[in-house]
Design an enzyme around this catalytic site. Structure first.
Site, short mmCIF file in Angstrom:
data_model
loop_
_atom_site.label_atom_id
_atom_site.label_comp_id
_atom_site.label_asym_id
_atom_site.label_seq_id
_atom_site.Cartn_x
_atom_site.Cartn_y
_atom_site.Cartn_z
CB SER A 16 -0.94 0.00 1.21
OG SER A 16 -1.90 -1.03 1.11
CB THR A 60 -4.63 -4.61 6.40
OG1 THR A 60 -4.62 -5.89 5.75
CG2 THR A 60 -3.35 -4.45 7.21
CE LYS A 64 -9.05 -5.76 5.56
NZ LYS A 64 -9.27 -6.30 4.20
CG ASN A 85 -11.20 -1.50 3.21
OD1 ASN A 85 -12.36 -1.07 3.17
ND2 ASN A 85 -10.40 -1.49 2.15
N GLY A 129 -12.34 -18.84 4.81
CA GLY A 129 -12.10 -17.85 5.84
C GLY A 129 -13.37 -17.12 6.21
CB SER A 130 -15.37 -16.91 8.91
OG SER A 130 -14.51 -17.31 9.98
N GLY A 131 -13.20 -14.03 8.36
CA GLY A 131 -12.84 -12.75 8.97
C GLY A 131 -13.44 -11.56 8.25
CB ALA A 133 -10.80 -10.13 3.90
CE1 TYR A 210 0.18 -6.55 -1.43
CE2 TYR A 210 -2.13 -6.83 -0.84
CZ TYR A 210 -0.90 -6.24 -0.62
OH TYR A 210 -0.74 -5.35 0.41
#
Length: 250
Positions: A16, A60, A64, A85, A129-131, A133, A210
């Site tokens: 970022s 991040t 979040k 975010n 995943g369950s967070g 994001a 990424y």
């Protein structure tokens, strides 16, 4: 000079700051973007007190969802998702903080990048995943008309565990999205525990990670002939949407 930044922990993987530094240099913007590693979300209040020049922040992993109690308001989308975010710092004429707005740009950024990969007939998806994001991804899938199943290490109602993912489950779900940090730099030898042998050329595998460019999850999927996509384009798009939020008066 206006100051923006990223909060999370750890932040060694993040691109970022480099993205915004390039944007500022290219467009002649008098601004600075910094990484602020917080080992605990309780340090957020201290950060704002110590560095009052901050105009906006990206958020991040793992904050979040944890950031929400510290904010004064949420955008409708952030409220619906239950994750933030982007934080816009509102100030009065004297520079005093009068509000902290929570927004979510992960959702529209993911939706736009995934839509470009999809066939005409929307397949069903597995969301690993369950967070925070994951919550943004699920809202984006709803907007695209894609039915999905969330996979979690600690499944709640309507979710399944990784032990429940059989080869048949992989075959039925032609889109598989990794929203976990597994495989993220520096732990590049990790990946979600799923039966990769069931992945075919008809699958789309999307990793929000990424860095590295090709995670072990994507590598295994690619070896089976699947179309793969990492989260870099999503990062760029959500960053541009963040910039719009920070620099819009309404």
């Amino acid at each position: 000079m206006k100051l923006y930044g990223l909060i999370g922990f750890p932040l060694g993987h993040s691109f970022s700051a480099a993205f915004f530094e390039q944007k500022f240099g290219r467009e002649g913007i008098d601004a600075l973007y910094r990484n602020f590693e917080l080992s605990d979300i309780g340090q957020f209040t201290e950060l704002l007190a110590e560095i009052p020049d901050i105009e906006g922040l990206n958020v991040t992993i793992p904050y979040k969802q944890q950031i929400i109690p510290y904010l004064t308001s949420l955008s409708p989308q952030a409220r619906a998702i239950g994750a933030v975010n982007v934080v816009k710092v509102r100030k009065d004429a004297d520079g005093n903080v009068i509000g902290l707005e929570g927004h979510n740009t992960d959702c529209p950024a993911f939706a736009r990048t995934l839509a470009s990969l999809l066939p005409i007939d929307c397949p069903t998806a597995l969301v690993l995943g369950s967070g925070g994001a994951s919550k943004a991804v699920c809202v984006a899938l709803d907007s695209l008309g894609i039915k999905y199943t969330v996979v979690s290490r600690t499944p709640q109602s309507g979710q399944i565990s990784y032990n429940d993912i059989s080869q048949d489950v992989i075959i039925r779900n032609k889109v598989i999205i990794n929203t976990t940090p597994l495989g993220m730099h520096p732990k590049i030898d990790e990946c979600p525990d799923i039966p990769y042998d069931a992945i075919t050329v008809n699958h789309i595998c999307y990793d929000l990670v990424y860095n590295p460019e090709e995670t072990l999850f994507l590598k295994k999927a690619s070896e089976r002939g699947a179309r793969i996509c990492n989260g870099l384009n999503m990062l760029h798009l959500q960053a541009l949407l963040s910039w719009q939020i920070w620099n819009t008066e309404c």
